[in-house]
Scaffold this motif. Structure first.
Motif, PDB file in Angstrom:
ATOM      1  N   LEU A  40      -6.059  10.097  -3.367  1.00  0.00           N
ATOM      2  CA  LEU A  40      -5.007   8.758  -3.373  1.00  0.00           C
ATOM      3  C   LEU A  40      -6.099   7.699  -3.475  1.00  0.00           C
ATOM      4  O   LEU A  40      -7.200   7.593  -2.909  1.00  0.00           O
ATOM      5  CB  LEU A  40      -4.253   8.423  -2.059  1.00  0.00           C
ATOM      6  CG  LEU A  40      -3.146   9.411  -1.673  1.00  0.00           C
ATOM      7  CD1 LEU A  40      -2.540   9.061  -0.297  1.00  0.00           C
ATOM      8  CD2 LEU A  40      -2.130   9.245  -2.834  1.00  0.00           C
ATOM      9  N   GLN A  41      -5.926   7.051  -4.574  1.00  0.00           N
ATOM     10  CA  GLN A  41      -6.755   5.684  -4.612  1.00  0.00           C
ATOM     11  C   GLN A  41      -6.033   4.571  -4.230  1.00  0.00           C
ATOM     12  O   GLN A  41      -5.196   3.931  -4.671  1.00  0.00           O
ATOM     13  CB  GLN A  41      -7.042   5.554  -6.344  1.00  0.00           C
ATOM     14  CG  GLN A  41      -7.362   6.785  -7.170  1.00  0.00           C
ATOM     15  CD  GLN A  41      -8.927   6.997  -6.667  1.00  0.00           C
ATOM     16  OE1 GLN A  41      -9.593   5.998  -6.657  1.00  0.00           O
ATOM     17  NE2 GLN A  41      -9.159   8.315  -6.444  1.00  0.00           N
ATOM     18  N   LEU A  42      -6.553   3.926  -3.157  1.00  0.00           N
ATOM     19  CA  LEU A  42      -6.101   2.899  -2.178  1.00  0.00           C
ATOM     20  C   LEU A  42      -7.417   2.068  -1.836  1.00  0.00           C
ATOM     21  O   LEU A  42      -8.365   2.344  -1.636  1.00  0.00           O
ATOM     22  CB  LEU A  42      -5.584   3.507  -1.088  1.00  0.00           C
ATOM     23  CG  LEU A  42      -4.317   4.541  -1.162  1.00  0.00           C
ATOM     24  CD1 LEU A  42      -3.823   5.041  -0.107  1.00  0.00           C
ATOM     25  CD2 LEU A  42      -3.250   3.704  -1.806  1.00  0.00           C
ATOM     26  N   CYS A  80      -5.285  13.313   0.836  1.00  0.00           N
ATOM     27  CA  CYS A  80      -5.476  12.006   1.363  1.00  0.00           C
ATOM     28  C   CYS A  80      -6.775  11.531   0.425  1.00  0.00           C
ATOM     29  O   CYS A  80      -6.544  10.488  -0.066  1.00  0.00           O
ATOM     30  CB  CYS A  80      -5.789  11.783   2.765  1.00  0.00           C
ATOM     31  SG  CYS A  80      -5.803  10.235   3.298  1.00  0.00           S
ATOM     32  N   HIS A 119      -0.464   4.741   6.974  1.00  0.00           N
ATOM     33  CA  HIS A 119       0.488   4.403   6.010  1.00  0.00           C
ATOM     34  C   HIS A 119       1.203   5.829   5.815  1.00  0.00           C
ATOM     35  O   HIS A 119       2.210   5.922   5.525  1.00  0.00           O
ATOM     36  CB  HIS A 119      -0.153   3.836   4.697  1.00  0.00           C
ATOM     37  CG  HIS A 119      -0.347   2.259   5.132  1.00  0.00           C
ATOM     38  ND1 HIS A 119       0.689   1.338   5.241  1.00  0.00           N
ATOM     39  CD2 HIS A 119      -1.412   1.527   4.918  1.00  0.00           C
ATOM     40  CE1 HIS A 119       0.078   0.087   5.197  1.00  0.00           C
ATOM     41  NE2 HIS A 119      -1.150   0.603   4.891  1.00  0.00           N
ATOM     42  N   GLN A 131       1.796   6.804  -6.868  1.00  0.00           N
ATOM     43  CA  GLN A 131       0.926   7.887  -7.078  1.00  0.00           C
ATOM     44  C   GLN A 131       1.376   9.300  -6.769  1.00  0.00           C
ATOM     45  O   GLN A 131       1.106  10.279  -7.532  1.00  0.00           O
ATOM     46  CB  GLN A 131      -0.353   7.720  -6.160  1.00  0.00           C
ATOM     47  CG  GLN A 131      -1.318   6.373  -6.603  1.00  0.00           C
ATOM     48  CD  GLN A 131      -2.386   6.349  -5.929  1.00  0.00           C
ATOM     49  OE1 GLN A 131      -3.201   7.167  -5.630  1.00  0.00           O
ATOM     50  NE2 GLN A 131      -2.849   5.128  -5.603  1.00  0.00           N
ATOM     51  N   ASP A 164       2.433   1.969  -3.539  1.00  0.00           N
ATOM     52  CA  ASP A 164       1.323   2.375  -4.258  1.00  0.00           C
ATOM     53  C   ASP A 164       1.114   3.957  -3.909  1.00  0.00           C
ATOM     54  O   ASP A 164       1.094   4.505  -4.712  1.00  0.00           O
ATOM     55  CB  ASP A 164       0.005   1.668  -4.117  1.00  0.00           C
ATOM     56  CG  ASP A 164      -1.092   2.083  -5.269  1.00  0.00           C
ATOM     57  OD1 ASP A 164      -0.637   2.406  -6.214  1.00  0.00           O
ATOM     58  OD2 ASP A 164      -2.169   1.998  -4.851  1.00  0.00           O
ATOM     59  N   ILE A 165       1.177   4.330  -2.673  1.00  0.00           N
ATOM     60  CA  ILE A 165       1.156   5.627  -2.591  1.00  0.00           C
ATOM     61  C   ILE A 165       2.274   6.431  -3.025  1.00  0.00           C
ATOM     62  O   ILE A 165       2.153   7.643  -3.617  1.00  0.00           O
ATOM     63  CB  ILE A 165       0.941   5.793  -0.927  1.00  0.00           C
ATOM     64  CG1 ILE A 165      -0.132   5.466  -0.170  1.00  0.00           C
ATOM     65  CG2 ILE A 165       1.413   7.434  -0.463  1.00  0.00           C
ATOM     66  CD1 ILE A 165      -0.393   5.308   1.058  1.00  0.00           C
ATOM     67  N   CYS A 221      -5.239   4.374   5.729  1.00  0.00           N
ATOM     68  CA  CYS A 221      -4.602   5.108   4.939  1.00  0.00           C
ATOM     69  C   CYS A 221      -3.738   6.404   5.588  1.00  0.00           C
ATOM     70  O   CYS A 221      -2.439   6.533   5.451  1.00  0.00           O
ATOM     71  CB  CYS A 221      -5.285   5.896   3.906  1.00  0.00           C
ATOM     72  SG  CYS A 221      -4.660   7.281   2.709  1.00  0.00           S
ATOM     73  N   VAL A 232       0.675  -1.133  -0.079  1.00  0.00           N
ATOM     74  CA  VAL A 232      -0.206  -0.072  -0.048  1.00  0.00           C
ATOM     75  C   VAL A 232       0.874   1.348   0.005  1.00  0.00           C
ATOM     76  O   VAL A 232       0.663   2.319  -0.733  1.00  0.00           O
ATOM     77  CB  VAL A 232      -0.935   0.031   1.363  1.00  0.00           C
ATOM     78  CG1 VAL A 232      -1.604   1.169   1.375  1.00  0.00           C
ATOM     79  CG2 VAL A 232      -1.945  -1.076   1.173  1.00  0.00           C
ATOM     80  N   ARG A 233       1.791   1.393   0.980  1.00  0.00           N
ATOM     81  CA  ARG A 233       2.724   2.324   0.739  1.00  0.00           C
ATOM     82  C   ARG A 233       3.529   2.628  -0.605  1.00  0.00           C
ATOM     83  O   ARG A 233       3.891   3.729  -0.851  1.00  0.00           O
ATOM     84  CB  ARG A 233       3.905   2.127   1.944  1.00  0.00           C
ATOM     85  CG  ARG A 233       3.130   2.291   3.337  1.00  0.00           C
ATOM     86  CD  ARG A 233       4.113   2.692   4.403  1.00  0.00           C
ATOM     87  NE  ARG A 233       4.791   1.403   5.055  1.00  0.00           N
ATOM     88  CZ  ARG A 233       4.611   0.608   5.935  1.00  0.00           C
ATOM     89  NH1 ARG A 233       3.062   0.768   6.512  1.00  0.00           N
ATOM     90  NH2 ARG A 233       5.313  -0.441   6.158  1.00  0.00           N
TER      91      ARG A 233
END
Length: 130
Positions: A73-75, A70, A85, A59, A55-56, A82, A52-53
């Motif tokens: 962000l598409q998570l 926040c 992370h 992005q 992916d952050i 979120c 996940v991090r």
């Protein structure tokens, strides 16, 4: 009514627990980004070890220099996860935050990270994007 033995045992138990629990550092209390000269490669890699991090970071790298909020962000996780992370990335020196009105913008510290750890962020972003 008042039991001295139980009160003593409870106090002793609290003292032991307070010694074992994690005490936040001043950086954790103030939510400030650390100076990158104090961040080692192990801390950076540990922050980047979660999908996940990663992916952050991907992005944020693709975003403009303003960064993202926040909500942008598409998570695949909830808001509290979120936030967790984002806090991990902030404390590891990967991101920086800027408040503007009621919004908080998160930005990747790409230039600073490239100076401190040449090629690491580029390799990670390229590997995630591939």
């Amino acid at each position: 009514m008042f039991d001295v033995d139980r009160t003593f045992l409870f106090y002793h138990c609290q003292t032991i627990v307070s010694r074992v629990t994690h005490m936040p550092t001043p950086t954790e209390l103030t939510c400030e980004q650390p100076d990158l000269s104090t961040v080692d490669i192990a801390t950076l890699l540990q922050a980047l070890s979660d999908p996940v991090r990663l992916d952050i970071v991907r992005q944020l790298d693709a975003a403009s220099s303003e960064g993202l909020t926040c909500g942008q962000l598409q998570l695949p996780v909830g808001k509290s996860t979120c936030s967790h992370h984002l806090k991990v990335l902030l404390h590891a020196g990967v991101t920086t935050e800027r408040e503007e009105g009621t919004r908080k913008y998160v930005r990747l510290r790409r230039d600073e990270l490239d100076r401190r750890f040449p090629g690491v962020i580029g390799s990670v972003v390229d590997a995630v994007s591939a």
